[in-house]
Design a protein around this motif. Structure first.
Motif, mmCIF file in Angstrom:
data_model
loop_
_atom_site.group_PDB
_atom_site.id
_atom_site.type_symbol
_atom_site.label_atom_id
_atom_site.label_comp_id
_atom_site.label_asym_id
_atom_site.label_seq_id
_atom_site.Cartn_x
_atom_site.Cartn_y
_atom_site.Cartn_z
ATOM 1 N N ALA A 1 -13.788 -10.188 -15.378
ATOM 2 C CA ALA A 1 -12.628 -9.327 -15.172
ATOM 3 C C ALA A 1 -12.922 -8.294 -14.090
ATOM 4 C CB ALA A 1 -12.248 -8.639 -16.477
ATOM 5 N N PHE A 2 -14.130 -7.738 -14.114
ATOM 6 C CA PHE A 2 -14.527 -6.792 -13.062
ATOM 7 C C PHE A 2 -14.507 -7.463 -11.695
ATOM 8 C CE2 PHE A 2 -18.147 -5.782 -10.322
ATOM 9 C CZ PHE A 2 -17.794 -4.503 -9.904
ATOM 10 N N GLU A 3 -15.093 -8.648 -11.601
ATOM 11 C CA GLU A 3 -15.182 -9.341 -10.315
ATOM 12 C C GLU A 3 -13.799 -9.664 -9.750
ATOM 13 O OE1 GLU A 3 -17.753 -9.647 -8.573
ATOM 14 O OE2 GLU A 3 -19.550 -9.898 -9.800
ATOM 15 N N THR A 4 -12.819 -9.846 -10.634
ATOM 16 C CA THR A 4 -11.456 -10.131 -10.182
ATOM 17 C C THR A 4 -10.593 -8.872 -10.181
ATOM 18 O OG1 THR A 4 -10.893 -10.835 -12.442
ATOM 19 C CG2 THR A 4 -11.515 -12.548 -10.882
ATOM 20 N N ARG A 5 -11.255 -7.712 -10.244
ATOM 21 C CA ARG A 5 -10.630 -6.401 -10.044
ATOM 22 C C ARG A 5 -9.656 -6.005 -11.146
ATOM 23 N NH1 ARG A 5 -12.206 -8.696 -5.604
ATOM 24 N NH2 ARG A 5 -13.109 -7.466 -3.902
ATOM 25 N N ASP A 6 -9.967 -6.370 -12.370
ATOM 26 C CA ASP A 6 -9.175 -5.929 -13.524
ATOM 27 C C ASP A 6 -10.074 -5.029 -14.376
ATOM 28 O OD1 ASP A 6 -7.539 -5.557 -15.692
ATOM 29 O OD2 ASP A 6 -6.987 -7.665 -15.918
ATOM 30 N N ASP A 7 -10.218 -3.770 -13.944
ATOM 31 C CA ASP A 7 -11.172 -2.868 -14.586
ATOM 32 C C ASP A 7 -10.776 -2.506 -16.011
ATOM 33 O OD1 ASP A 7 -12.750 -2.872 -12.334
ATOM 34 O OD2 ASP A 7 -11.872 -1.050 -11.490
ATOM 35 N N GLU A 8 -9.484 -2.420 -16.272
ATOM 36 C CA GLU A 8 -9.044 -2.085 -17.627
ATOM 37 C C GLU A 8 -9.448 -3.181 -18.611
ATOM 38 O OE1 GLU A 8 -4.921 -0.993 -20.087
ATOM 39 O OE2 GLU A 8 -4.898 -1.176 -17.899
ATOM 40 N N ALA A 9 -9.198 -4.436 -18.241
ATOM 41 C CA ALA A 9 -9.601 -5.547 -19.105
ATOM 42 C C ALA A 9 -11.111 -5.612 -19.233
ATOM 43 C CB ALA A 9 -9.066 -6.867 -18.543
ATOM 44 N N SER A 10 -11.803 -5.310 -18.157
ATOM 45 C CA SER A 10 -13.265 -5.334 -18.180
ATOM 46 C C SER A 10 -13.810 -4.332 -19.187
ATOM 47 C CB SER A 10 -13.813 -5.038 -16.778
ATOM 48 O OG SER A 10 -15.223 -5.031 -16.784
ATOM 49 N N ARG A 11 -13.299 -3.106 -19.147
ATOM 50 C CA ARG A 11 -13.775 -2.083 -20.097
ATOM 51 C C ARG A 11 -13.501 -2.489 -21.538
ATOM 52 N NH1 ARG A 11 -11.937 1.352 -15.878
ATOM 53 N NH2 ARG A 11 -9.846 1.464 -16.790
ATOM 54 N N ALA A 12 -12.333 -3.036 -21.786
ATOM 55 C CA ALA A 12 -11.989 -3.455 -23.152
ATOM 56 C C ALA A 12 -12.907 -4.564 -23.641
ATOM 57 C CB ALA A 12 -10.531 -3.919 -23.195
ATOM 58 N N LEU A 13 -13.212 -5.518 -22.793
ATOM 59 C CA LEU A 13 -14.089 -6.625 -23.174
ATOM 60 C C LEU A 13 -15.516 -6.143 -23.422
ATOM 61 C CD1 LEU A 13 -12.642 -9.323 -20.790
ATOM 62 C CD2 LEU A 13 -12.923 -9.618 -23.267
ATOM 63 N N SER B 1 -16.403 -17.466 -0.756
ATOM 64 C CA SER B 1 -16.257 -18.676 -1.576
ATOM 65 C C SER B 1 -16.228 -18.367 -3.063
ATOM 66 C CB SER B 1 -17.401 -19.648 -1.265
ATOM 67 O OG SER B 1 -18.643 -19.119 -1.694
ATOM 68 N N MET B 2 -16.879 -17.260 -3.467
ATOM 69 C CA MET B 2 -16.962 -16.933 -4.891
ATOM 70 C C MET B 2 -15.939 -15.890 -5.315
ATOM 71 S SD MET B 2 -21.096 -16.813 -5.316
ATOM 72 C CE MET B 2 -21.303 -15.689 -3.943
ATOM 73 N N GLY B 3 -15.456 -15.094 -4.356
ATOM 74 C CA GLY B 3 -14.541 -14.019 -4.710
ATOM 75 C C GLY B 3 -15.243 -12.865 -5.390
ATOM 76 N N GLY B 4 -16.544 -12.711 -5.205
ATOM 77 C CA GLY B 4 -17.308 -11.682 -5.892
ATOM 78 C C GLY B 4 -17.043 -10.288 -5.364
ATOM 79 N N ARG B 5 -16.935 -9.340 -6.278
ATOM 80 C CA ARG B 5 -16.600 -7.963 -5.912
ATOM 81 C C ARG B 5 -17.810 -7.168 -5.453
ATOM 82 N NH1 ARG B 5 -13.414 -4.051 -10.125
ATOM 83 N NH2 ARG B 5 -13.192 -2.184 -8.818
ATOM 84 N N VAL B 6 -18.930 -7.316 -6.155
ATOM 85 C CA VAL B 6 -20.122 -6.548 -5.802
ATOM 86 C C VAL B 6 -20.587 -6.903 -4.400
ATOM 87 C CG1 VAL B 6 -22.537 -6.083 -6.361
ATOM 88 C CG2 VAL B 6 -20.848 -6.246 -8.181
#
Length: 447
Positions: free
Chosen positions: A219-231, A408-413
């Motif tokens: 979720a973080f890598e796809t820029r959904d920080d709210e979902a990431s924190r909840a998970l 190719s991976m769409g990675g955020r970091v």
């Protein structure tokens, strides 16, 4: 491969064919039809393909199908007789890969075929069902309707799917991995909300912690920080319920790394790293303790606390050099990973030349598909070291490869690190090579 192995592979191919009621000619027509379907037609007669099928199944001197035939067979057997994609244990596709392995195909090639068909599964919307074995789907449905009916087979299947998705980080874009993992996360939530058998609850909590942690990272890598924190919150609770401290330490470390890039300052990440170290020191896995100390060193180095960073790094190496035989997380962190942390420490509170060499050694060792994301991050850091060594054009050369990997991976970091490196190169923005790097960044990452 021994002669016996090859005969086993040939017999498996024949068994797969006969199970579908196909003659040699039927199989040849199916292969040709599949080639047209996936838009790779080839001008070969049914008789010619039929002879090839017979050679693969020979009871005296069987041969390995060529790469093109392997691809077509993979697409053919990935679909069950009901027309749905099925790649899990016990499926025809799994049997095909086993046959190819017995006939002498390499592990790398088999993994490429599996990754390709997993990609196909996400395209078709099959998702989780594609990764489950044909006998598990019904059992999972029954368990979701009545959690009391959860059994070890379903739990093992969910565990394998999480491991499979995790193992494809670096091979498939993060958005595709989310598609595969989302049904596992929802299944774990529904099962934990019901009355699962007491003997299986801890095992389910363990699988859930792993699924939620991976889900938080995706979720973080796809820029959904709210979902990431909840998970991550769910993962922390699930790992805590297991009662094995090192498992919760893993959650804290993953959460700390994404927090480092999604929250301003170092305070929030520092708190999570401190919690990870406390849990890691509670025992259970020396490898996890080494990883926690390495992350502690990075945070300290970023704060400019050189003494604390080097002390934590020394503890990480002490842990890595300890006897790790039987460590439950022994393969999750390696000396190659630790060299990357060593490089980060040198980059912030040491010598840029040392940092460059640490990064180069780490990148050279991180060659598995699962390590592709980490390799891109480490190589970007290596480019930063080159900039500090006043080798900007050489740094840009490294960054081109990192851009391709991040795209190719769409990675955020990796994208964040790339943008930071680009800013460090701004003093040379009038150079042609800087313009080429900028164009590559914009074309690939839109930044």
């Amino acid at each position: 491969m021994s002669a016996h192995d090859r005969l086993v592979g040939a017999a498996t191919l024949k068994r797969l064919r006969l199970a579908r009621g196909w003659s040699l000619a039927d199989t040849a027509r199916a292969v040709i039809g599949k080639a047209t379907e996936i838009r790779q037609p080839f001008d070969v007669s049914v008789a010619s393909v039929q002879r090839s099928v017979a050679r693969w199944e020979s009871s005296t001197r069987p041969i390995l199908p060529g790469d093109r035939y392997q691809l077509l067979l993979a697409h053919l057997y990935a679909y069950g007789t009901d027309g749905r994609v099925c790649l899990g244990s016990g499926s025809d596709f799994a049997e095909l890969l086993d046959a190819l392995a017995h006939l002498g195909e390499s592990e790398r090639r088999l993994e490429e075929l599996r990754t390709l068909l997993v990609r196909t599964a996400t395209d078709s919307g099959a998702g989780l069902l594609a990764l489950l074995g044909p006998s598990v789907e019904g059992a999972l449905s029954r368990a979701l309707d009545d959690p009391c009916r959860l059994d070890e087979g379903v739990l093992d299947a969910l565990r394998l799917v999480v491991a499979d998705v995790n193992g494809r980080v670096g091979s498939l874009p993060f958005v595709r991995l989310q598609i595969l993992l989302a049904p596992v996360i929802e299944s774990c939530r529904r099962l934990l909300g019901g009355s699962v058998p007491d003997a299986l609850r801890l095992g389910l909590q363990t699988v859930a912690a792993q699924a939620y942690t991976l889900g938080g990272r995706l979720a973080f890598e796809t820029r959904d920080d709210e979902a990431s924190r909840a998970l991550y919150a769910e993962a922390t609770n699930a790992a805590g319920a297991v009662g094995v401290p090192w498992r919760r330490s893993v959650v804290h470390m993953s959460h700390a790394l994404v927090t480092l890039y999604s929250t301003p300052g170092l305070g929030a990440a520092q708190q999570l790293v401190d919690a990870a170290v406390r849990d890691a020191r509670a025992g259970g896995s020396v490898t996890i303790r080494a990883r926690a100390h390495a992350l502690q060193a990075e945070i300290a180095a970023r704060r400019g606390a050189a003494k604390h960073a080097r002390a934590a790094l020394a503890l990480a190496w002490f842990d890595m050099d300890a006897d790790r035989d039987g460590d439950p997380a022994g393969t999750s962190f390696s000396t190659a990973h630790l060299r990357g942390f060593e490089g980060v420490t040198s980059l912030y509170v040491g010598d840029a030349s040392d940092a460059h060499d640490y990064f180069a050694n780490s990148s050279a060792a991180l060659r598995a598909p699962r390590e592709r994301v980490q390799r891109a991050i480490v190589t970007t850091d290596q480019a930063l070291a080159r900039i500090r060594l006043n080798e900007p054009e050489s740094a840009a050369d490294l960054l081109h490869g990192c851009i391709d990997a991040a795209s190719s991976m769409g990675g955020r970091v990796a994208s964040i690190r790339l943008k930071r490196a680009r800013r460090q190169l701004r003093p040379w923005r009038t150079e042609d090579w800087f313009a080429a790097l900028d164009d590559h960044l914009i074309d690939s990452l839109g930044a």
